[in-house]
Design a protein around this motif. Sequence first.
Motif, mmCIF file in Angstrom:
data_model
loop_
_atom_site.group_PDB
_atom_site.id
_atom_site.type_symbol
_atom_site.label_atom_id
_atom_site.label_comp_id
_atom_site.label_asym_id
_atom_site.label_seq_id
_atom_site.Cartn_x
_atom_site.Cartn_y
_atom_site.Cartn_z
ATOM 1 N N TYR A 158 9.540 5.567 -4.677
ATOM 2 C CA TYR A 158 8.746 6.415 -5.551
ATOM 3 C C TYR A 158 7.333 5.869 -5.737
ATOM 4 O O TYR A 158 6.377 6.642 -5.807
ATOM 5 C CB TYR A 158 9.450 6.594 -6.903
ATOM 6 C CG TYR A 158 10.448 7.733 -6.885
ATOM 7 C CD1 TYR A 158 10.148 8.953 -7.475
ATOM 8 C CD2 TYR A 158 11.671 7.602 -6.240
ATOM 9 C CE1 TYR A 158 11.049 10.008 -7.445
ATOM 10 C CE2 TYR A 158 12.587 8.645 -6.202
ATOM 11 C CZ TYR A 158 12.267 9.846 -6.801
ATOM 12 O OH TYR A 158 13.157 10.893 -6.756
ATOM 13 N N VAL A 159 7.173 4.549 -5.801
ATOM 14 C CA VAL A 159 5.820 3.990 -5.889
ATOM 15 C C VAL A 159 5.067 4.254 -4.590
ATOM 16 O O VAL A 159 3.858 4.529 -4.608
ATOM 17 C CB VAL A 159 5.875 2.479 -6.217
ATOM 18 C CG1 VAL A 159 4.476 1.869 -6.156
ATOM 19 C CG2 VAL A 159 6.472 2.253 -7.595
ATOM 20 N N ASP A 160 5.773 4.193 -3.460
ATOM 21 C CA ASP A 160 5.131 4.490 -2.171
ATOM 22 C C ASP A 160 4.451 5.856 -2.187
ATOM 23 O O ASP A 160 3.409 6.052 -1.551
ATOM 24 C CB ASP A 160 6.172 4.483 -1.040
ATOM 25 C CG ASP A 160 6.580 3.076 -0.621
ATOM 26 O OD1 ASP A 160 5.865 2.123 -0.976
ATOM 27 O OD2 ASP A 160 7.623 2.941 0.055
ATOM 28 N N ARG A 161 5.031 6.805 -2.914
ATOM 29 C CA ARG A 161 4.516 8.178 -2.899
ATOM 30 C C ARG A 161 3.136 8.311 -3.550
ATOM 31 O O ARG A 161 2.379 9.210 -3.204
ATOM 32 C CB ARG A 161 5.499 9.120 -3.596
ATOM 33 C CG ARG A 161 6.864 9.212 -2.913
ATOM 34 C CD ARG A 161 7.795 10.124 -3.706
ATOM 35 N NE ARG A 161 9.140 10.132 -3.148
ATOM 36 C CZ ARG A 161 10.158 10.836 -3.647
ATOM 37 N NH1 ARG A 161 9.948 11.592 -4.725
ATOM 38 N NH2 ARG A 161 11.350 10.791 -3.092
ATOM 39 N N PHE A 162 2.839 7.429 -4.515
ATOM 40 C CA PHE A 162 1.562 7.611 -5.224
ATOM 41 C C PHE A 162 0.683 6.365 -5.236
ATOM 42 O O PHE A 162 -0.410 6.378 -5.816
ATOM 43 C CB PHE A 162 1.805 8.073 -6.668
ATOM 44 C CG PHE A 162 2.649 7.159 -7.525
ATOM 45 C CD1 PHE A 162 2.160 5.950 -8.001
ATOM 46 C CD2 PHE A 162 3.943 7.524 -7.876
ATOM 47 C CE1 PHE A 162 2.931 5.120 -8.796
ATOM 48 C CE2 PHE A 162 4.732 6.700 -8.675
ATOM 49 C CZ PHE A 162 4.227 5.495 -9.140
ATOM 50 N N VAL A 163 1.103 5.274 -4.585
ATOM 51 C CA VAL A 163 0.382 4.011 -4.701
ATOM 52 C C VAL A 163 -1.060 4.108 -4.213
ATOM 53 O O VAL A 163 -1.948 3.391 -4.710
ATOM 54 C CB VAL A 163 1.134 2.888 -3.948
ATOM 55 C CG1 VAL A 163 1.086 3.096 -2.439
ATOM 56 C CG2 VAL A 163 0.587 1.517 -4.321
ATOM 57 N N ASP A 164 -1.335 5.020 -3.275
ATOM 58 C CA ASP A 164 -2.696 5.140 -2.739
ATOM 59 C C ASP A 164 -3.479 6.290 -3.362
ATOM 60 O O ASP A 164 -4.599 6.582 -2.928
ATOM 61 C CB ASP A 164 -2.640 5.334 -1.218
ATOM 62 C CG ASP A 164 -2.172 4.073 -0.504
ATOM 63 O OD1 ASP A 164 -2.584 2.978 -0.940
ATOM 64 O OD2 ASP A 164 -1.394 4.191 0.455
ATOM 65 N N ASP A 165 -2.924 6.929 -4.385
ATOM 66 C CA ASP A 165 -3.582 8.090 -4.985
ATOM 67 C C ASP A 165 -4.613 7.711 -6.044
ATOM 68 O O ASP A 165 -5.568 8.459 -6.283
ATOM 69 C CB ASP A 165 -2.555 9.034 -5.622
ATOM 70 C CG ASP A 165 -1.640 9.672 -4.591
ATOM 71 O OD1 ASP A 165 -1.959 9.590 -3.384
ATOM 72 O OD2 ASP A 165 -0.606 10.243 -4.981
ATOM 73 N N GLY A 166 -4.422 6.605 -6.724
ATOM 74 C CA GLY A 166 -5.350 6.188 -7.779
ATOM 75 C C GLY A 166 -5.081 6.812 -9.126
ATOM 76 O O GLY A 166 -5.730 6.464 -10.123
ATOM 77 N N ARG A 167 -4.135 7.727 -9.195
ATOM 78 C CA ARG A 167 -3.814 8.385 -10.463
ATOM 79 C C ARG A 167 -2.403 8.969 -10.362
ATOM 80 O O ARG A 167 -2.024 9.512 -9.317
ATOM 81 C CB ARG A 167 -4.834 9.493 -10.756
ATOM 82 C CG ARG A 167 -4.610 10.239 -12.077
ATOM 83 C CD ARG A 167 -5.754 11.236 -12.292
ATOM 84 N NE ARG A 167 -5.460 12.167 -13.388
ATOM 85 C CZ ARG A 167 -5.714 11.928 -14.676
ATOM 86 N NH1 ARG A 167 -6.266 10.759 -15.025
ATOM 87 N NH2 ARG A 167 -5.436 12.823 -15.601
#
Length: 782
Positions: A158-167
């Motif tokens: 689940y962190v992989d899904r948003f780790v590069d989004d910044g928000r």
Amino acid sequence: MANATPNPHASGCPVDHRLLTAQRSPTGCPVSPGAASFDPFEDGYQQDPPEYVRWAREQEPVFYSPKLGYWVVTRYDDIKAIFRDNLTFSPSIALEKITPTGPQANAVLASYGYAMNRTLVNEDEPAHMPRRRVLMAPFTPEELKHHEPMVRKLAREYVDRFVDDGRADLVDQMLWEVPLTVALHFLGVPEEDMDLLRKYSIAHTVNTWGRPRPEEQVEVAHAVGNFWQLAGKILDKMRQDPSGPGWMRYGIRKQVEYPEIVTDSYLHSMMMAGIVAAHETTANATANAMKLLLQHPRAWQEICEDPGLIPNAVEECLRHNGSVAAWRRLATRDVQVGGVDIPAGAKLLIVTSSANHDERHFADADLFDIRRENASDQLTFGYGSHQCMGKNLARMEMQVFLEELTRRLPHMRLAEQSFSYVPNTSFRGPEHMWVEWDPKQNPERANPALLEVQVPVRIGEPLGHAISRPVVVASATRAAEGIVRLRLVSPDGKPMPRWAPGAHIDVECGGTGLSRQYSLCGDPDDNSALEIAVLREAQGRGGSAWVHDSAKAGDRLKIRGPRNHFRLDEAAGRLILIAGGIGITPVSAMARRAKALGMDYALHYSGRSRASMALLDELIALHGDRLHVYVKDEGRRNDFASLLGQPQADTQIYACGPARMLAALQQQCAGWPGDALRIEHFESTLATLDPGQEQAFEAELKDSGIVVAVAPGQTLLAALRAANIDMQSDCEEGLCGSCEVRVLAGEIDHRDVVLTRAEREANTKMMACCSRAKCQRIVLEL
């Protein structure tokens, strides 16, 4: 009713009637303005329950709420006593709708065949404990270890899904769905539509603990009815193959062995309740914890730098801002709570979140301190026979989530936002929580190997000796021959923890793996620093040598504590303080405190030579004629027979020093009252177990309703933890007293060096880390 000022004219009621409104409680007592206005559905309660009832906790800890129709209880000791007595305070209303639904909504529920029965949460004895015992095994720490890899895998994905989004909205994008998946996995449920289950779970919360408007009740009823039918369908699938994993299949198998205990209706109700209990409370608890930690950047930074702090940080988050705000109980007889008469049939709202902020139990209760020594005393999981069985699953999930987020997004911060909560009396967590970070600063971009790092999870209550605090050595000075005095301060200049005379700290001795306890010897009123004096022990285990050789001004050390099991009785009429050698360290703080309080005291200090006696000049200046010095090289020794020949009324003796001196004191004080002499020991060998010489015994836990078997080669402490019972501990040598438990029946073989002679003879307490039973069974207040 209760109030700070009793009314001497009101017979049997401790309330000052002159301050109250014309409203009356069911007992006829007037209702105070604060009680009359109490409304747990107001935003103030939803945002911060402990603050909302601060007035009650401080002035009127038990009151009647006309708006709710409940008696409200707000203090720690009162609430723990209610949990302890589940016969007088029935849990039967714990899942009762706090807002009765109308006939249209009830008809909708009936159309779905909704027939929610008793569960482990709201079941009375004698039915409750037999079911709990039969179904408990999958919740033990040993069994829960098998779920850790799955929790880690989910958290990573689940962190992989948003780790590069910044928000990200942590609730929507991780903290709701992962605990739901874990809950389904633990129960053995095939993963269903998560959005649908989320909707059903919220509806169940609102239906039971909320105040839905009449026009909302029908919609909520449809969702709850669908939830009920879904739970039944899932259970039917499981019955086709009950050999698979999961708690519900375990229950189906147990039904074959105990058909009268594990019934069909019980399993159906537990399926529905289990999804909510295993999922929603953990999701909310983790969201609350993340919000709290990010609101305290220093604490967040510290767990990022030292993941070993995470288990205790979880406990402090559960204490300070847990997901369970309150529970409910029904009085089965006329009873008093906190001095207030409660009639049989009365409903009680016990505000556990308020208890967790009670200054009487938690020092600086509103302070968020991830190193708080007694954070795990929190009542968020309840207590006793109805304590949450899934507490250690929740702890494990929260630790894994924090470990993953602190490792991969240590630069995360809260975004500007307002927080909303589903209005209800009992369960709380933010509906959304937006966080932000700069993806360019993600540590894994520069160090991909970071993703392979894992921090061992502590399944159960955190160990006391895992809670360290960074300090800086402000000064290291010679205090006497072979003695160095360290002054330790906070790295960020903030005040050091409060302490009282007799307290000690544990110092981690660099990379040696050693940790040693040293008594505090400075001024308890000086919160800018902690001071210890350390004697180099030629025959020691290396701790004192490391302090002398390695601890220099400017160095950073790690300590634990302060904690105190050699506490000064400030109500004593007279004090005799006796110290030998380096034993002066705790005794000097006691003498300083006695002087500050204007107590009658005398300080007797023995040493080999004046040059070897630490703090001597300081003590002479502070205490004058009250100080008596005995120097061996000058031919003067303390005459215990003369000093203590006759027992003296209302006198307490405190002593610390070499083992021979303490043994002589104990012999001399044999004729004194058993609790007159209190001793601080440096070491103990009494806790060593020889399985060939020990006998097995059983410990009946009165509050928890179970019996724990203790094997010959096992400590009571280890047996209790294996049985899913929370137990604090620190030294595990019988020295510190942190694992003390109350004994209700059975003779104890005391092996600690903490209890006084009178306390041992009274046989009402024991140290779980070392002491054992002399009989086949003991009964404990646990």
